[in-house]
Design a protein around this motif. Structure first.
Motif, PDB file in Angstrom:
ATOM      1  N   ALA A 110       0.830  -1.206   0.000  1.00  0.00           N
ATOM      2  CA  ALA A 110       0.000   0.000   0.000  1.00  0.00           C
ATOM      3  C   ALA A 110       0.867   1.260   0.000  1.00  0.00           C
ATOM      4  O   ALA A 110       0.545   2.246  -0.662  1.00  0.00           O
ATOM      5  N   PHE A 111       1.963   1.200   0.732  1.00  0.00           N
ATOM      6  CA  PHE A 111       2.807   2.387   0.839  1.00  0.00           C
ATOM      7  C   PHE A 111       3.540   2.699  -0.467  1.00  0.00           C
ATOM      8  O   PHE A 111       3.957   3.836  -0.672  1.00  0.00           O
ATOM      9  N   ILE A 112       3.690   1.702  -1.315  1.00  0.00           N
ATOM     10  CA  ILE A 112       4.274   1.991  -2.619  1.00  0.00           C
ATOM     11  C   ILE A 112       3.372   2.985  -3.348  1.00  0.00           C
ATOM     12  O   ILE A 112       3.842   3.932  -3.976  1.00  0.00           O
ATOM     13  N   TYR A 148       5.030   1.697  11.304  1.00  0.00           N
ATOM     14  CA  TYR A 148       3.629   1.376  11.047  1.00  0.00           C
ATOM     15  C   TYR A 148       3.361  -0.118  11.264  1.00  0.00           C
ATOM     16  O   TYR A 148       2.406  -0.507  11.925  1.00  0.00           O
ATOM     17  N   ILE A 149       4.259  -0.940  10.713  1.00  0.00           N
ATOM     18  CA  ILE A 149       4.084  -2.390  10.812  1.00  0.00           C
ATOM     19  C   ILE A 149       4.176  -2.860  12.275  1.00  0.00           C
ATOM     20  O   ILE A 149       3.436  -3.730  12.704  1.00  0.00           O
TER      21      ILE A 149
ATOM     22  N   VAL B  15      -4.271   7.669  15.779  1.00  0.00           N
ATOM     23  CA  VAL B  15      -3.589   6.373  15.639  1.00  0.00           C
ATOM     24  C   VAL B  15      -4.435   5.430  14.786  1.00  0.00           C
ATOM     25  O   VAL B  15      -3.928   4.770  13.881  1.00  0.00           O
ATOM     26  N   PHE B  16      -5.744   5.422  15.049  1.00  0.00           N
ATOM     27  CA  PHE B  16      -6.614   4.538  14.284  1.00  0.00           C
ATOM     28  C   PHE B  16      -6.631   4.929  12.805  1.00  0.00           C
ATOM     29  O   PHE B  16      -6.597   4.077  11.928  1.00  0.00           O
ATOM     30  N   ILE B  17      -6.670   6.241  12.566  1.00  0.00           N
ATOM     31  CA  ILE B  17      -6.685   6.699  11.166  1.00  0.00           C
ATOM     32  C   ILE B  17      -5.418   6.249  10.442  1.00  0.00           C
ATOM     33  O   ILE B  17      -5.469   5.694   9.342  1.00  0.00           O
ATOM     34  N   VAL B  18      -4.278   6.463  11.100  1.00  0.00           N
ATOM     35  CA  VAL B  18      -3.012   6.078  10.457  1.00  0.00           C
ATOM     36  C   VAL B  18      -2.965   4.569  10.230  1.00  0.00           C
ATOM     37  O   VAL B  18      -2.528   4.095   9.189  1.00  0.00           O
ATOM     38  N   LEU B  19      -3.445   3.804  11.222  1.00  0.00           N
ATOM     39  CA  LEU B  19      -3.400   2.348  11.094  1.00  0.00           C
ATOM     40  C   LEU B  19      -4.271   1.846   9.940  1.00  0.00           C
ATOM     41  O   LEU B  19      -3.944   0.876   9.278  1.00  0.00           O
ATOM     42  N   TYR B  20      -5.408   2.507   9.728  1.00  0.00           N
ATOM     43  CA  TYR B  20      -6.346   1.978   8.745  1.00  0.00           C
ATOM     44  C   TYR B  20      -6.211   2.586   7.353  1.00  0.00           C
ATOM     45  O   TYR B  20      -6.689   2.009   6.377  1.00  0.00           O
ATOM     46  N   THR B  21      -5.579   3.772   7.273  1.00  0.00           N
ATOM     47  CA  THR B  21      -5.481   4.436   5.976  1.00  0.00           C
ATOM     48  C   THR B  21      -4.900   3.554   4.865  1.00  0.00           C
ATOM     49  O   THR B  21      -5.519   3.428   3.808  1.00  0.00           O
ATOM     50  N   PHE B  28      -9.919   0.851  -1.629  1.00  0.00           N
ATOM     51  CA  PHE B  28     -10.521   1.881  -2.483  1.00  0.00           C
ATOM     52  C   PHE B  28     -10.074   1.695  -3.934  1.00  0.00           C
ATOM     53  O   PHE B  28     -10.888   1.657  -4.848  1.00  0.00           O
ATOM     54  N   TYR B  29      -8.776   1.523  -4.137  1.00  0.00           N
ATOM     55  CA  TYR B  29      -8.275   1.411  -5.509  1.00  0.00           C
ATOM     56  C   TYR B  29      -8.520   0.041  -6.133  1.00  0.00           C
ATOM     57  O   TYR B  29      -8.296  -0.137  -7.324  1.00  0.00           O
ATOM     58  N   SER B  30      -8.992  -0.912  -5.305  1.00  0.00           N
ATOM     59  CA  SER B  30      -9.301  -2.216  -5.891  1.00  0.00           C
ATOM     60  C   SER B  30     -10.515  -2.110  -6.806  1.00  0.00           C
ATOM     61  O   SER B  30     -10.769  -2.994  -7.608  1.00  0.00           O
ATOM     62  N   PHE B  31     -11.274  -0.990  -6.682  1.00  0.00           N
ATOM     63  CA  PHE B  31     -12.453  -0.801  -7.547  1.00  0.00           C
ATOM     64  C   PHE B  31     -12.154   0.146  -8.696  1.00  0.00           C
ATOM     65  O   PHE B  31     -13.061   0.608  -9.365  1.00  0.00           O
TER      66      PHE B  31
END
Lengths: 274, 267
Positions: A110-112, A148-149, B15-21, B28-31
């Motif tokens: 994703a980060f790429i 992040y990981i 923290v939750f936003i960063v973890l899930y983004t 999102f881009y899979s569509f």
């Protein structure tokens, strides 16, 4: 008597596991480190390791691991603390853990896209007039993705030790007039230090071996000890040199374990006395 | 009071936003009907269709899940008995050395584990493939289970066992009616951590997988190295949904199991 034998029987798989998958692999690594490419006994691998190339590699590897651990801890401790204060803390903890269930490679992948030249971060920077910046394939992106990981793996042990903390100790500290900071540094942190140490162990050592992130995110610019081992084993097929680097990694690991080791007596008596 | 809780909420939210983004970004881009993760052109299911028509990919997905479930289950069984053995060990120095040995694989770098297992399997003649991957995953999951179960065991008051013994419980009764129920949360935590580690593992698998067998991580690695393919995005969408279902299921199971035991822990 019969119960004794059944008890021993239960334990056999565990002991077999220790011998076969803990002791034997280390012995084999140590053994292989004394052989060169053509299978002759040699000390050259060790002499090689002390050349400037490998020493530089080791130092930079440690520096990155330190940075990654530091930032992970900085973010994870407050998060774990605040999580224990929420009403449905187990649910929130679960939500923290969910991202760690998503495959490591997918998150890295994703980060790429995110850090890419035409990705959202660059679009964001553009709005503020910074212009397009090469974020991917830099030290920053490597450390960021690694942090992040690892965040969930740092939060979990800290959360567990904070959760075990008897809240009346904090109340007592407050009642006796301690400030929030004193309460934190004299009561909360010492009693949860084992969680912190477990978290550091869980982050620091794997950070030394993140060869996949270095390949995908850091564009081979960051070379860790892990990258070097992977290179020697799977590309160059020089198992001897790879094993030698691994031997040093194991030595570093033991040193770190001793430093962050949980002193059994102090820790358990603290817990019991509550 | 009000102020701190507000900034606390803000911090947690961040923290939750960063973890899930990154995860939501992938989905999102899979569509996206365009070929990249940069500009969204129009909505499409074609990448999902591509995943489901790719039998090789489906097989890899199934393999990954089988290895994870099987290794977590076996590791949990071995680990639980191992930790019970450790707790009741009388010889203190022996117990300490077993604990140190237990932790070796947790703190060992993945690459070292992978390399040493590769040597081991080659030395004892295990063919690289499903067996070597499964065995490796069991091996590195056991210490995690032990670490999750051990604190629960240590938390347990030994008078509980004495009382049970005094009341005439056999060793088996003590195990199944006193110890196991008490440490159940630890066992669950251990199992799911093992599952997490197995699903997440790349480095060890990469070393011991050989040519014929592949897990999701290894496959994505080779796909990602060739560049951005939205098939990976679709795959991540599927993985995310399945994970979410698993977690929700786990949450309800653990909530239900908690009530009778969890009441004892007054918080």
């Amino acid at each position: 008597m019969q119960t004794k034998t059944t008890k021993a029987f239960y334990l056999i798989p565990y002991y077999v596991w220790i011998v076969l998958f803990v002791v034997a692999p280390i012995a084999l690594i140590a053994y292989y480190s004394f052989f060169d490419l053509s299978g002759n006994f040699t000390l050259d691998n060790y002499l090689n390791f002390f050349t400037s190339v490998y020493l530089k590699l080791t130092l930079s590897s440690f520096w990155y691991a330190f940075l990654i651990t530091f930032f992970t801890l900085l973010i994870a401790y407050p998060t774990a603390y605040l999580l224990t204060k929420t009403r449905h803390k187990q649910l929130w903890l679960l939500l923290i853990i969910i991202p760690s269930w998503i495959n490591l490679l997918l998150k890295t992948y994703a980060f790429i896209g995110i850090f890419g030249l035409y990705g959202p971060v660059n679009a964001f920077l553009n709005v503020f007039g910074f212009g397009e910046t090469q974020i991917l394939f830099t030290d920053f992106s490597f450390v960021f993705v690694a942090v992040y990981i690892f965040i969930p793996f740092m939060i979990l042990p800290i959360f567990n030790s904070l959760d075990k903390l008897n809240p009346s100790l904090i109340d007592a500290s407050r009642d006796l007039g301690a400030s929030s900071w004193t309460t934190f540094s004299k009561v909360i942190l010492p009693l949860t230090i084992n969680g912190v140490k477990a978290g550091i162990q869980a982050v620091f050592i794997p950070s030394l071996s993140l060869f996949m992130i270095t390949r995908l995110i850091a564009g081979n610019k960051v070379i860790t000890l892990g990258t070097a081992i992977e290179q020697q084993f799977l590309v160059t097929q020089n198992w001897g040199m790879g094993s030698t680097i691994a031997v040093f990694l194991i030595i570093f690991m033991v040193i770190i374990m001793i430093i962050t080791g949980q002193r059994d007596k102090g820790a358990t008596s603290n817990g019991k006395n509550k | 009071m009000e102020k701190t809780s507000k900034s606390a909420k803000f911090y947690l939210a961040l923290v939750f936003i960063v973890l899930y983004t990154p995860i939501l970004y992938l989905i999102f881009y899979s569509f996206n009907s365009g070929g990249s993760m940069n500009s969204f052109e129009s909505f499409t299911w074609e990448h999902y269709a591509a995943v489901f028509s790719d039998t090789r990919l489906i097989m890899i997905l199934i393999n990954t899940v089988i290895v994870a479930l099987l290794s977590a289950l076996i590791a949990t069984i071995i680990g639980v008995f191992g930790s019970i053995g450790i707790v009741f060990m009388r010889n203190k120095s022996l117990r300490r050395s077993i604990l140190s040995l237990n932790n070796v694989l947790i703190v060992s770098p993945d690459v070292v584990i992978g390399a040493s297992f590769l040597i081991l399997f080659t030395a004892i003649g295990v063919k690289l493939g499903f067996a070597s991957v499964l065995i490796s995953h069991i091996a590195f999951s056991i210490p995690i289970v032990v670490l999750m179960v051990l604190p629960k065991l240590q938390e347990m008051n030994s008078t509980l066992i004495d009382a049970a013994a005094d009341l005439g419980a056999t060793k088996r009764d003590i195990l199944t009616r006193v110890i196991i129920p008490f440490i159940k949360p630890g066992i669950f935590a251990g199992f799911f951590m093992a599952l997490t580690y197995s699903l997440d593992d790349f480095a060890v698998t990469f070393f011991v997988t050989g040519n014929g067998f592949s897990t999701l991580s290894v496959e994505i690695y080779s796909m990602a190295r060739t560049g951005i393919t939205l098939t990976i995005n679709a795959l991540s969408g599927i993985v995310f949904i399945v994970t979410l279902l698993l977690v929700v299921g786990y949450y309800f199971v653990s909530q239900r199991g908690k009530n009778p035991v969890g009441m004892g822990v007054r918080k």
